[in-house]
Design an enzyme around this catalytic site. Structure first.
Site, PDB file in Angstrom:
ATOM      1  N   ASP A   1       3.086   2.521   1.976  1.00 13.37           N
ATOM      2  CA  ASP A   1       3.467   3.287   3.176  1.00 13.37           C
ATOM      3  C   ASP A   1       4.908   3.001   3.597  1.00 13.37           C
ATOM      4  O   ASP A   1       5.372   3.484   4.629  1.00 13.37           O
ATOM      5  CB  ASP A   1       2.493   3.024   4.342  1.00 13.37           C
ATOM      6  CG  ASP A   1       2.536   1.584   4.823  1.00 13.37           C
ATOM      7  OD1 ASP A   1       3.253   0.749   4.209  1.00 13.37           O
ATOM      8  OD2 ASP A   1       1.849   1.263   5.815  1.00 13.37           O
TER       9      ASP A   1
ATOM     10  N   GLU B   1      13.760 -20.478  20.529  1.00 16.73           N
ATOM     11  CA  GLU B   1      14.994 -19.695  20.530  1.00 16.73           C
ATOM     12  C   GLU B   1      15.627 -19.963  21.891  1.00 16.73           C
ATOM     13  O   GLU B   1      15.343 -19.302  22.877  1.00 16.73           O
ATOM     14  CB  GLU B   1      14.717 -18.204  20.339  1.00 16.73           C
ATOM     15  CG  GLU B   1      16.006 -17.444  20.094  1.00 16.73           C
ATOM     16  CD  GLU B   1      15.897 -15.936  20.314  1.00 16.73           C
ATOM     17  OE1 GLU B   1      16.710 -15.213  19.752  1.00 16.73           O
ATOM     18  OE2 GLU B   1      15.026 -15.493  21.077  1.00 16.73           O
TER      19      GLU B   1
ATOM     20  N   ASP C   1       5.290 -15.804  15.710  1.00 18.23           N
ATOM     21  CA  ASP C   1       6.343 -15.580  16.700  1.00 18.23           C
ATOM     22  C   ASP C   1       5.659 -15.423  18.056  1.00 18.23           C
ATOM     23  O   ASP C   1       4.691 -14.675  18.185  1.00 18.23           O
ATOM     24  CB  ASP C   1       7.095 -14.290  16.333  1.00 18.23           C
ATOM     25  CG  ASP C   1       8.567 -14.370  16.671  1.00 18.23           C
ATOM     26  OD1 ASP C   1       8.870 -14.731  17.826  1.00 18.23           O
ATOM     27  OD2 ASP C   1       9.404 -14.059  15.803  1.00 18.23           O
TER      28      ASP C   1
ATOM     29  N   HIS D   1      16.879 -12.504  11.608  1.00 25.08           N
ATOM     30  CA  HIS D   1      16.691 -11.044  11.735  1.00 25.08           C
ATOM     31  C   HIS D   1      17.551 -10.427  12.831  1.00 25.08           C
ATOM     32  O   HIS D   1      17.537  -9.210  13.005  1.00 25.08           O
ATOM     33  CB  HIS D   1      15.217 -10.760  12.011  1.00 25.08           C
ATOM     34  CG  HIS D   1      14.793 -11.274  13.362  1.00 25.08           C
ATOM     35  ND1 HIS D   1      14.753 -12.623  13.665  1.00 25.08           N
ATOM     36  CD2 HIS D   1      14.469 -10.630  14.486  1.00 25.08           C
ATOM     37  CE1 HIS D   1      14.397 -12.769  14.930  1.00 25.08           C
ATOM     38  NE2 HIS D   1      14.220 -11.584  15.459  1.00 25.08           N
ATOM     39  N   ASP D   2      18.243 -11.251  13.598  1.00 27.63           N
ATOM     40  CA  ASP D   2      19.092 -10.752  14.686  1.00 27.63           C
ATOM     41  C   ASP D   2      20.572 -10.790  14.340  1.00 27.63           C
ATOM     42  O   ASP D   2      21.419 -10.466  15.174  1.00 27.63           O
ATOM     43  CB  ASP D   2      18.920 -11.616  15.948  1.00 27.63           C
ATOM     44  CG  ASP D   2      17.600 -11.362  16.642  1.00 27.63           C
ATOM     45  OD1 ASP D   2      17.033 -10.272  16.459  1.00 27.63           O
ATOM     46  OD2 ASP D   2      17.149 -12.266  17.373  1.00 27.63           O
TER      47      ASP D   2
ATOM     48  N   ASP E   1      10.236 -16.976  21.249  1.00 29.57           N
ATOM     49  CA  ASP E   1      11.258 -15.964  21.478  1.00 29.57           C
ATOM     50  C   ASP E   1      11.849 -16.043  22.887  1.00 29.57           C
ATOM     51  O   ASP E   1      11.114 -16.176  23.865  1.00 29.57           O
ATOM     52  CB  ASP E   1      10.587 -14.593  21.297  1.00 29.57           C
ATOM     53  CG  ASP E   1      11.564 -13.442  21.311  1.00 29.57           C
ATOM     54  OD1 ASP E   1      12.318 -13.307  20.345  1.00 29.57           O
ATOM     55  OD2 ASP E   1      11.577 -12.689  22.296  1.00 29.57           O
TER      56      ASP E   1
ATOM     57  N   ASN F   1       0.810  -1.232   0.000  1.00 25.88           N
ATOM     58  CA  ASN F   1       0.000   0.000   0.000  1.00 25.88           C
ATOM     59  C   ASN F   1       0.843   1.282   0.000  1.00 25.88           C
ATOM     60  O   ASN F   1       0.340   2.363   0.261  1.00 25.88           O
ATOM     61  CB  ASN F   1      -0.993   0.001   1.161  1.00 25.88           C
ATOM     62  CG  ASN F   1      -0.274   0.012   2.508  1.00 25.88           C
ATOM     63  OD1 ASN F   1       0.953  -0.152   2.557  1.00 25.88           O
ATOM     64  ND2 ASN F   1      -1.006   0.224   3.574  1.00 25.88           N
TER      65      ASN F   1
END
Ligand code: ISL
Ligand code: CA
Length: 553
Positions: A25, A258, A98, A321-322, A201, A23
């Site tokens: 943004d 994790e 997650d 992503h870490d 997590d 969209n």
């Protein structure tokens, strides 16, 4: 070993904020994931893990949840998610959410109520302590993002609360059965919706060593790493068993923890049959903080798999992503090519356990090389890393250069779909800079190129899923081969078939003698074909960064 529905799956992690924006943004969204489902299906993905998309102030990019039962409007709506689950099902793709329940956001209503009445019911959902200015804190633990784990409770000068991550992530008090019940309720609510399971997590953090006490100071800040406390904390298993019993086991859900700091004798409890989780990530290579060498890499991943042999399934990654991008971390810059990237892919992909691909990995996305200013980056962990470098005597330039090597933002720059503006990620302005390398590294340029990294990943997945070899790759015995041979990473997988995965992890050629003759080449990153004389010999010469997957006689 009892067979489970998820044993042969290939998983893909999506970081929704940076995947695909529909969209304009500048923020990726659920509709973006739906639009790309056919792409993932074509790649061969069975399970998608979505990093958090719940309501959140995004202080830690959604790992700070303010409403567990709703979707953040920036990502879409619950109806969008239901559609994603349904569209995934149609394609045989399960959605894994997650689960972030060590802490919530300070904007969650539980925490707001705790601030209104710290001695009331919701005050007990958190760790809140009395505090007098100038008095020592209850403990000297350092939060993961730097600074003390204690922060003044908003509205109460005489009280403080615990946060092992960001101060906007107050820790939930798992010692309180009422809190645990609320957590189980939300998990079951999601499982009833038809998701396939959860990635869980920071789950080791839910057990604190109580009463609070100081540990050995291990930094100039006079604080002590949380790891020192975690080593002494016992009893997390009781929480985890109850958690599994009340939720996951009832739904036969796939769960991947994790998990850090687990003890050897706990492994069967964590991932054995009827363990707390289906699987847990192997972070052994990611955790090496010194400069990476092939020998360190080999020892880490081989030991990790030998450690769980006969117990359970690890989930294998080269990045998430870490972490910085795996190819940038594990391969020396001057030898970073399509060939070496494919080699790394082949090594980890055919190990026992479940392969996870992190978005962009399948096209060989790399770290950022430079940024002009700290403000070009976004992660809440950055300022502490940068300040620590300055404190250690680095110049601003050096501190920034160090940050670029390690920042989590490396993995969080938008997915590089094509070479158009903003890499085709958004028609607007992206929330985080696009890696300038998108001009040469992007999906559009790879999708129809049979030699591309993308098509190599596709070939790896189809090899794993080839009915002739699947049981060997999923259940076959894993045995490291010639571990003493330097810069060679080789192992066998022996089940119905006998397969060897061989990697020459260096810039020079090397010769390897094999335990038997090769029957056929299953996969190669340099399009190797073997002539008859090679097939009749037990010695092979490997080119630089060659990966060879072969069936043995
Ligand atoms: O990212 C790390 C180091 O750079 C880890 O210490 C990380 O904080 C740890 O692995 C826990 O990670 C998870 O929980 C955090 C969140 O920031 C991470 O993104 C998430 O993966 C807090 O929720
Ligand atoms: Ca959007």
């Amino acid at each position: 070993m009892e067979k489970k529905w998820w044993h042969n799956k290939v998983a893909y992690q999506i970081y929704p904020k940076s995947f695909y924006d529909t969209n304009g943004d500048g923020i990726g969204d659920i509709n973006g994931v739906i639009e790309k489902l056919d792409y993932l299906k074509d790649l061969g993905i069975d399970i998608i893990w979505l990093s958090p998309i719940y309501c959140s102030p995004l202080a830690d990019q959604g790992y700070d949840i303010s409403d567990y039962y709703d979707i953040d409007p920036r990502f879409g709506t619950l109806a969008d998610l239901d559609r994603l689950i349904a569209e995934g099902k149609k394609r045989g793709i399960g959605i894994v959410m997650d689960l972030v329940v060590n802490h919530c956001s300070d904007e969650h209503e539980w925490f707001k109520k705790a601030c209104e009445d710290p001695d009331g019911e919701y005050g007990k959902f958190f760790y809140i302590e009395d505090y007098k200015d100038g008095a020592p804190l209850p403990c000297n633990w350092r939060s993961y993002f730097g600074g003390s784990v204690w922060e003044k409770l908003p509205g109460h000068d005489d009280k403080i609360y615990l946060h092992v991550f960001h101060k906007k992530q107050p820790d939930l008090n798992w010692e309180n059965p009422k809190l645990r019940k609320e957590v189980y309720k939300l998990i079951n609510w999601w499982l009833d919706k038809g998701i396939a399971g959860f990635r869980i997590d920071a789950i080791i953090n839910i057990k604190k060593k109580l009463p609070f006490s100081d540990y050995l100071v291990d930094g100039d800040d006079g604080l002590s790493s949380i790891d020192n406390m975690l080593k002494e904390a016992t009893g997390v298993g009781e929480f985890l068993n109850e958690l599994a019993e009340e939720t996951f086991r009832k739904h036969d859900a796939f769960t991947v923890g994790e998990v850090f700091n687990e003890k050897d004798d706990e492994l069967p409890l964590f991932i054995g049959s009827n363990g707390y989780f289906s699987s847990m990530f192997d972070f052994s290579a990611e955790l090496i903080r010194t400069e990476m060498t092939p020998e360190l890499y080999k020892n880490a991943i081989f030991k990790a798999h030998e450690r769980v042999d006969g117990i359970g399934f690890l989930s294998n990654i080269i990045e998430n992503h870490d972490e910085p991008r795996g190819v940038s971390r594990f391969i020396p810059k001057e030898y970073l090519t399509d060939t070496s990237k494919k080699m790394l892919a082949g090594i980890y992909f055919l190990l026992p356990g479940l392969p996870f691909i992190y978005q962009g990995q399948e096209i060989g996305m790399e770290n950022l090389d430079e940024v002009k200013d700290l403000s070009d980056l976004n992660d809440c962990a950055n300022s502490n890393i940068y300040e620590t470098s300055l404190h250690e005597g680095k110049s601003e330039k050096e501190a920034l250069a160090h940050l670029i090597n390690v920042t989590r933002d490396n993995a969080r720059t938008p997915f590089q779909w094509d070479d158009s503006e903003n890499a085709g990620f958004t028609a607007g302005s992206p929330w985080l800079m696009v890696n300038p390398k998108y001009k040469s590294i992007n999906l559009a340029s790879q999708i129809n190129d049979s030699d591309s990294i993308f098509n190599f990943y596709k070939a790896l997945i189809s090899l794993r899923k080839n009915p002739e070899y699947e049981s060997t790759f999923v259940y076959g015995k894993f045995t490291p081969y010639k571990t003493e041979q330097k810069n060679l990473l080789a192992y066998s997988r022996v089940g119905e078939k006998s397969v060897m995965v061989i990697a020459n992890y260096q810039k020079d050629a090397q010769t390897l003698s094999l335990p038997s003759k090769i029957k056929k080449v299953l996969l190669s990153n340099i399009s190797k074909t073997l002539d008859n004389s090679s097939l009749n010999s037990t010695e092979i010469v490997l080119s630089p960064y060659e990966l060879l997957v072969v069936e043995m006689v």
